[in-house]
Write a protein that holds these residues in place. Structure first.
Motif, PDB file in Angstrom:
ATOM      1  N   GLY A  57       9.519  51.656  63.489  1.00 13.61           N
ATOM      2  CA  GLY A  57      10.418  52.506  62.700  1.00 13.61           C
ATOM      3  C   GLY A  57      10.386  52.090  61.244  1.00 13.61           C
ATOM      4  O   GLY A  57       9.552  51.285  60.845  1.00 13.61           O
ATOM      5  N   ASP A  58      11.315  52.606  60.454  1.00 11.93           N
ATOM      6  CA  ASP A  58      11.271  52.193  59.052  1.00 11.93           C
ATOM      7  C   ASP A  58      12.201  50.999  58.831  1.00 11.93           C
ATOM      8  O   ASP A  58      12.919  50.911  57.854  1.00 11.93           O
ATOM      9  CB  ASP A  58      11.560  53.352  58.099  1.00 11.93           C
ATOM     10  N   ALA A  59      12.159  50.081  59.799  1.00 13.65           N
ATOM     11  CA  ALA A  59      12.951  48.860  59.689  1.00 13.65           C
ATOM     12  C   ALA A  59      12.562  48.151  58.411  1.00 13.65           C
ATOM     13  O   ALA A  59      11.391  48.084  58.075  1.00 13.65           O
ATOM     14  CB  ALA A  59      12.674  47.951  60.873  1.00 13.65           C
ATOM     15  N   ARG A  60      13.572  47.606  57.746  1.00 16.70           N
ATOM     16  CA  ARG A  60      13.243  46.923  56.507  1.00 16.70           C
ATOM     17  C   ARG A  60      12.847  45.473  56.771  1.00 16.70           C
ATOM     18  O   ARG A  60      12.496  44.745  55.870  1.00 16.70           O
ATOM     19  CB  ARG A  60      14.386  47.058  55.517  1.00 16.70           C
ATOM     20  N   GLY A  61      12.931  45.090  58.022  1.00 18.84           N
ATOM     21  CA  GLY A  61      12.302  43.832  58.416  1.00 18.84           C
ATOM     22  C   GLY A  61      13.112  42.577  58.203  1.00 18.84           C
ATOM     23  O   GLY A  61      12.706  41.498  58.594  1.00 18.84           O
ATOM     24  N   GLY A  62      14.280  42.739  57.588  1.00 18.75           N
ATOM     25  CA  GLY A  62      15.096  41.555  57.327  1.00 18.75           C
ATOM     26  C   GLY A  62      15.475  40.822  58.600  1.00 18.75           C
ATOM     27  O   GLY A  62      15.606  39.602  58.612  1.00 18.75           O
ATOM     28  N   ALA A  63      15.631  41.581  59.686  1.00 16.52           N
ATOM     29  CA  ALA A  63      16.058  40.990  60.959  1.00 16.52           C
ATOM     30  C   ALA A  63      15.124  39.871  61.395  1.00 16.52           C
ATOM     31  O   ALA A  63      15.578  38.842  61.903  1.00 16.52           O
ATOM     32  CB  ALA A  63      16.134  42.063  62.031  1.00 16.52           C
ATOM     33  N   ALA A  64      13.837  40.055  61.199  1.00 14.93           N
ATOM     34  CA  ALA A  64      12.869  39.043  61.634  1.00 14.93           C
ATOM     35  C   ALA A  64      13.147  37.713  60.944  1.00 14.93           C
ATOM     36  O   ALA A  64      13.244  36.667  61.593  1.00 14.93           O
ATOM     37  CB  ALA A  64      11.449  39.504  61.319  1.00 14.93           C
ATOM     38  N   LEU A  65      13.292  37.778  59.634  1.00 19.56           N
ATOM     39  CA  LEU A  65      13.539  36.541  58.886  1.00 19.56           C
ATOM     40  C   LEU A  65      14.884  35.939  59.247  1.00 19.56           C
ATOM     41  O   LEU A  65      15.000  34.740  59.458  1.00 19.56           O
ATOM     42  CB  LEU A  65      13.529  36.839  57.386  1.00 19.56           C
ATOM     43  N   SER A  66      15.901  36.799  59.345  1.00 20.68           N
ATOM     44  CA  SER A  66      17.255  36.298  59.602  1.00 20.68           C
ATOM     45  C   SER A  66      17.340  35.610  60.958  1.00 20.68           C
ATOM     46  O   SER A  66      17.826  34.496  61.075  1.00 20.68           O
ATOM     47  CB  SER A  66      18.267  37.441  59.586  1.00 20.68           C
ATOM     48  N   VAL A  67      16.847  36.303  61.985  1.00 19.69           N
ATOM     49  CA  VAL A  67      16.989  35.780  63.349  1.00 19.69           C
ATOM     50  C   VAL A  67      16.187  34.490  63.509  1.00 19.69           C
ATOM     51  O   VAL A  67      16.675  33.501  64.056  1.00 19.69           O
ATOM     52  CB  VAL A  67      16.551  36.832  64.400  1.00 19.69           C
ATOM     53  N   ALA A  68      14.965  34.500  63.006  1.00 18.86           N
ATOM     54  CA  ALA A  68      14.130  33.306  63.152  1.00 18.86           C
ATOM     55  C   ALA A  68      14.762  32.124  62.421  1.00 18.86           C
ATOM     56  O   ALA A  68      14.793  31.005  62.925  1.00 18.86           O
ATOM     57  CB  ALA A  68      12.727  33.574  62.616  1.00 18.86           C
ATOM     58  N   SER A  69      15.304  32.396  61.247  1.00 18.47           N
ATOM     59  CA  SER A  69      15.868  31.308  60.449  1.00 18.47           C
ATOM     60  C   SER A  69      17.162  30.768  61.054  1.00 18.47           C
ATOM     61  O   SER A  69      17.344  29.569  61.177  1.00 18.47           O
ATOM     62  CB  SER A  69      16.127  31.810  59.030  1.00 18.47           C
ATOM     63  N   VAL A  70      18.043  31.672  61.447  1.00 17.24           N
ATOM     64  CA  VAL A  70      19.358  31.239  61.909  1.00 17.24           C
ATOM     65  C   VAL A  70      19.294  30.602  63.299  1.00 17.24           C
ATOM     66  O   VAL A  70      20.009  29.658  63.583  1.00 17.24           O
ATOM     67  CB  VAL A  70      20.344  32.436  61.886  1.00 17.24           C
ATOM     68  N   THR A  71      18.424  31.088  64.164  1.00 18.81           N
ATOM     69  CA  THR A  71      18.396  30.552  65.537  1.00 18.81           C
ATOM     70  C   THR A  71      17.319  29.491  65.732  1.00 18.81           C
ATOM     71  O   THR A  71      17.350  28.772  66.723  1.00 18.81           O
ATOM     72  CB  THR A  71      18.130  31.673  66.566  1.00 18.81           C
ATOM     73  N   GLN A  72      16.368  29.420  64.791  1.00 10.57           N
ATOM     74  CA  GLN A  72      15.261  28.473  64.952  1.00 10.57           C
ATOM     75  C   GLN A  72      14.495  28.694  66.253  1.00 10.57           C
ATOM     76  O   GLN A  72      13.970  27.755  66.840  1.00 10.57           O
ATOM     77  CB  GLN A  72      15.784  27.026  64.911  1.00 10.57           C
ATOM     78  N   ARG A  73      14.475  29.936  66.695  1.00 12.59           N
ATOM     79  CA  ARG A  73      13.704  30.276  67.890  1.00 12.59           C
ATOM     80  C   ARG A  73      12.527  31.152  67.455  1.00 12.59           C
ATOM     81  O   ARG A  73      12.655  31.971  66.545  1.00 12.59           O
ATOM     82  CB  ARG A  73      14.561  31.070  68.882  1.00 12.59           C
ATOM     83  N   PRO A  74      11.387  30.967  68.111  1.00  9.56           N
ATOM     84  CA  PRO A  74      10.207  31.730  67.688  1.00  9.56           C
ATOM     85  C   PRO A  74      10.277  33.190  68.119  1.00  9.56           C
ATOM     86  O   PRO A  74      10.794  33.509  69.194  1.00  9.56           O
ATOM     87  CB  PRO A  74       9.067  31.030  68.439  1.00  9.56           C
ATOM     88  N   ILE A  75       9.739  34.067  67.271  1.00 10.67           N
ATOM     89  CA  ILE A  75       9.566  35.465  67.662  1.00 10.67           C
ATOM     90  C   ILE A  75       8.235  35.511  68.403  1.00 10.67           C
ATOM     91  O   ILE A  75       7.213  35.087  67.874  1.00 10.67           O
ATOM     92  CB  ILE A  75       9.539  36.390  66.433  1.00 10.67           C
ATOM     93  N   ILE A  76       8.250  35.955  69.647  1.00 14.97           N
ATOM     94  CA  ILE A  76       7.026  35.886  70.456  1.00 14.97           C
ATOM     95  C   ILE A  76       6.307  37.233  70.494  1.00 14.97           C
ATOM     96  O   ILE A  76       5.089  37.295  70.461  1.00 14.97           O
ATOM     97  CB  ILE A  76       7.351  35.379  71.881  1.00 14.97           C
ATOM     98  N   PHE A  77       7.093  38.329  70.571  1.00 12.92           N
ATOM     99  CA  PHE A  77       6.478  39.647  70.649  1.00 12.92           C
ATOM    100  C   PHE A  77       7.057  40.589  69.602  1.00 12.92           C
ATOM    101  O   PHE A  77       8.226  40.493  69.248  1.00 12.92           O
ATOM    102  CB  PHE A  77       6.734  40.295  72.018  1.00 12.92           C
ATOM    103  N   ALA A  78       6.219  41.544  69.186  1.00 12.31           N
ATOM    104  CA  ALA A  78       6.675  42.662  68.376  1.00 12.31           C
ATOM    105  C   ALA A  78       6.463  43.926  69.199  1.00 12.31           C
ATOM    106  O   ALA A  78       5.354  44.204  69.666  1.00 12.31           O
ATOM    107  CB  ALA A  78       5.868  42.732  67.089  1.00 12.31           C
ATOM    108  N   SER A  79       7.535  44.673  69.404  1.00 15.52           N
ATOM    109  CA  SER A  79       7.474  45.913  70.170  1.00 15.52           C
ATOM    110  C   SER A  79       7.399  47.041  69.155  1.00 15.52           C
ATOM    111  O   SER A  79       8.239  47.155  68.272  1.00 15.52           O
ATOM    112  CB  SER A  79       8.756  46.001  70.995  1.00 15.52           C
ATOM    113  N   THR A  80       6.367  47.873  69.297  1.00 12.79           N
ATOM    114  CA  THR A  80       6.090  48.789  68.182  1.00 12.79           C
ATOM    115  C   THR A  80       5.998  50.251  68.578  1.00 12.79           C
ATOM    116  O   THR A  80       5.218  51.007  67.998  1.00 12.79           O
ATOM    117  CB  THR A  80       4.765  48.395  67.503  1.00 12.79           C
ATOM    118  N   GLY A  81       6.755  50.666  69.594  1.00  8.84           N
ATOM    119  CA  GLY A  81       6.741  52.083  69.937  1.00  8.84           C
ATOM    120  C   GLY A  81       7.337  52.319  71.310  1.00  8.84           C
ATOM    121  O   GLY A  81       7.690  51.373  72.020  1.00  8.84           O
TER     122      GLY A  81
END
Ligand code: GDP
Length: 300
Positions: A256-280
């Motif tokens: 979608g037209d996500a501005r992507g901030g969520a990726a940085l925020s979640v990874a930084s605040v939880t210190q957990r790795p993002i493993i998958f990107a779901s894209t449709g």
């Protein structure tokens, strides 16, 4: 890909201005850091994360590595890239499999975040890799949820373990435990447990998810979050980390037209790795998450 568009455009502009400079003054650095800060905030990165990020970049940009660099501006871009990759988890992290199958993968997240869809996508991908996953339907909260999982499983060609219809609401913790037992007996090497999610964080459902975790001792607990949620991402992620804790993150709806901030925020605040990107919405639309690629995409 449209993802991170706004963030990228803003930073590209910032860096273009920077590249025309030779030696950088403290004022140049401050100006650049201010622009990075604005770009991150515009992309809905949480304020705490923005502050920490820009403080680090500023400190390094004013330090020796930039002073001594042949091309100081390029060095600053490099620093921003390194810090972004760092927040996004550094190396790409793969799914962890159990030494003794079945591997148990539990999904958690708000309703509508994309859990059920992801369950189907993951099952399909794992099947392609020669695994024999089974989906366990533990979202007994919404009347249609079990049926929805069955439909997704059928599309993915995966087996399902679900409570018998007409057996009342049922106990999701028990379904989870029975599902893992069934998988063991039927020699499914991977169990994917779909759990209930409310529109908002809900103490009762959080406890239910924690109980499912305790009962099934998963190898992975994946927190699925919709990349479109923006600033809410931090609070939701924190609530799930405190309530159930998770081993990794799935970022959904990145198409979608996500501005992507969520990726940085979640990874930084939880210190957990993002493993998958779901894209449709299609079952094929699943990619591993590569921190370095994502960082370059943000900066390009
Ligand atoms: P759940 O309530 O967490 O199980 O969420 P669902 O899997 O039912 O997904 C909610 C809605 O989002 C559905 O309409 C899905 O088709 C849609 N959806 C899920 N993942 C994605 C994705 O990666 N991209 C897009 N565009 N839509 C998605």
């Amino acid at each position: 890909m449209a993802t991170f568009g706004t963030l990228s455009d803003r930073l590209t502009e910032t860096f273009r201005n920077l590249r025309t400079k030779g030696k950088l003054s403290a004022a140049d650095v401050d100006q650049t850091v201010r622009e990075i800060r604005r770009a991150l905030l515009d992309a809905d990165v949480a304020l705490v994360v923005v502050k920490e990020f820009t403080a680090k970049v500023r400190e390094r940009a004013l330090g020796d590595e930039v002073n001594r660099a042949l091309n100081p501006a390029q060095q600053v871009v490099q620093i921003v890239n390194e810090e972004l990759v760092g927040i996004l988890g550094g190396e790409q992290r793969r799914l962890q499999f159990a030494k003794n199958p079945p591997t148990v993968i539990m999904l958690a997240g708000l309703q509508g975040s994309g859990k059920t869809t992801f369950a189907g996508k993951l099952a399909k991908q794992l099947e392609k890799d020669g695994h024999t996953p089974i989906l366990v339907a533990c979202d007994l909260q919404r009347p249609n949820a079990v049926n929805q999982l069955q439909v997704v499983a059928e599309r993915a060609g995966a087996a399902v373990f679900a409570p018998e219809p007409g057996n009342g609401v049922g106990d999701p913790v028990r379904v989870a435990r029975d599902g893992v037992e069934y998988a063991r007996r039927q020699q499914h090497d991977i169990v994917i447990i779909d759990t209930a999610g409310r529109l908002g964080v809900d103490a009762e459902l959080m406890k239910q998810a924690a109980d499912i975790r305790k009962a099934t001792d998963p190898d992975e607990v994946l927190f699925v979050i919709d990349a479109m949620v923006g600033q809410d991402a931090v609070n939701t992620a924190k609530a799930f980390q405190e309530g159930v804790d998770f081993t990794g993150v799935v970022l959904s709806k990145l198409d979608g037209d996500a501005r992507g901030g969520a990726a940085l925020s979640v990874a930084s605040v939880t210190q957990r790795p993002i493993i998958f990107a779901s894209t449709g919405e299609g079952l094929e639309d699943l990619e591993p998450f590569y921190p370095d690629r994502m960082a370059s995409r943000i900066l390009d």
